[in-house]
Design a protein around this motif. Sequence first.
Motif, PDB file in Angstrom:
ATOM      1  N   CYS A   1       9.789   6.184 -35.749  1.00 20.67           N
ATOM      2  CA  CYS A   1       9.272   7.304 -34.961  1.00 20.67           C
ATOM      3  C   CYS A   1       8.895   6.856 -33.548  1.00 20.67           C
ATOM      4  N   ARG A   2       9.211   7.702 -32.562  1.00 21.37           N
ATOM      5  CA  ARG A   2       8.888   7.426 -31.165  1.00 21.37           C
ATOM      6  C   ARG A   2       8.151   8.630 -30.587  1.00 21.37           C
ATOM      7  N   VAL A   3       7.216   8.349 -29.687  1.00 20.46           N
ATOM      8  CA  VAL A   3       6.505   9.410 -28.977  1.00 20.46           C
ATOM      9  C   VAL A   3       7.191   9.609 -27.632  1.00 20.46           C
ATOM     10  N   VAL A   4       7.592  10.841 -27.347  1.00 17.74           N
ATOM     11  CA  VAL A   4       8.382  11.153 -26.143  1.00 17.74           C
ATOM     12  C   VAL A   4       7.751  12.344 -25.440  1.00 17.74           C
ATOM     13  N   ARG A   5       7.738  12.305 -24.099  1.00 17.03           N
ATOM     14  CA  ARG A   5       7.278  13.472 -23.320  1.00 17.03           C
ATOM     15  C   ARG A   5       8.489  14.186 -22.760  1.00 17.03           C
ATOM     16  N   ARG A   6       8.586  15.479 -23.061  1.00 18.11           N
ATOM     17  CA  ARG A   6       9.676  16.293 -22.522  1.00 18.11           C
ATOM     18  C   ARG A   6       9.114  17.627 -22.071  1.00 18.11           C
ATOM     19  N   ARG A   7       9.409  17.993 -20.844  1.00 18.47           N
ATOM     20  CA  ARG A   7       8.998  19.287 -20.274  1.00 18.47           C
ATOM     21  C   ARG A   7       7.510  19.544 -20.461  1.00 18.47           C
ATOM     22  N   GLY A   8       6.698  18.508 -20.253  1.00 19.53           N
ATOM     23  CA  GLY A   8       5.253  18.676 -20.340  1.00 19.53           C
ATOM     24  C   GLY A   8       4.694  18.710 -21.739  1.00 19.53           C
ATOM     25  N   ARG A   9       5.530  18.574 -22.758  1.00 17.66           N
ATOM     26  CA  ARG A   9       5.057  18.547 -24.139  1.00 17.66           C
ATOM     27  C   ARG A   9       5.293  17.173 -24.728  1.00 17.66           C
ATOM     28  N   VAL A  10       4.488  16.825 -25.711  1.00 18.91           N
ATOM     29  CA  VAL A  10       4.596  15.522 -26.345  1.00 18.91           C
ATOM     30  C   VAL A  10       5.235  15.713 -27.716  1.00 18.91           C
ATOM     31  N   TYR A  11       6.274  14.933 -27.994  1.00 14.72           N
ATOM     32  CA  TYR A  11       7.021  15.052 -29.239  1.00 14.72           C
ATOM     33  C   TYR A  11       7.060  13.710 -29.952  1.00 14.72           C
ATOM     34  N   VAL A  12       7.183  13.764 -31.283  1.00 11.13           N
ATOM     35  CA  VAL A  12       7.541  12.589 -32.073  1.00 11.13           C
ATOM     36  C   VAL A  12       8.947  12.846 -32.582  1.00 11.13           C
ATOM     37  N   ILE A  13       9.861  11.908 -32.294  1.00 11.16           N
ATOM     38  CA  ILE A  13      11.234  12.047 -32.762  1.00 11.16           C
ATOM     39  C   ILE A  13      11.624  10.784 -33.516  1.00 11.16           C
ATOM     40  N   ASN A  14      12.625  10.934 -34.369  1.00 10.34           N
ATOM     41  CA  ASN A  14      13.109   9.803 -35.147  1.00 10.34           C
ATOM     42  C   ASN A  14      14.615   9.947 -35.288  1.00 10.34           C
ATOM     43  N   LYS A  15      15.353   8.991 -34.726  1.00  7.63           N
ATOM     44  CA  LYS A  15      16.814   9.089 -34.750  1.00  7.63           C
ATOM     45  C   LYS A  15      17.383   8.829 -36.141  1.00  7.63           C
ATOM     46  N   LYS A  16      16.740   7.924 -36.905  1.00 12.46           N
ATOM     47  CA  LYS A  16      17.278   7.584 -38.222  1.00 12.46           C
ATOM     48  C   LYS A  16      16.958   8.646 -39.261  1.00 12.46           C
TER      49      LYS A  16
END
Length: 41
Positions: free
Chosen positions: A17-32
Motif C-alpha cells: 500500500c502507498r499513500v498518494v496525493r491526487r487533486r487535493g485528496r489523499v488516497y491509499v492505493i495498491n498495485k498488487k
Amino acid sequence: MKIRNSLKTAKLREKGCRVVRRRGRVYVINKKQPRFKARQG
C-alpha cells in the motif's frame, strides 16, 4: 474504495500500500492488490 478519516490503518493492511496525493485528496492505493483502496475524508 473505502472513505476513512485516518489512512494510517488502511496503509498498514498490506505491505504494497502507498499513500498518494491526487487533486487535493489523499488516497491509499495498491498495485498488487487493487481492492485495498481508500480515500481520506
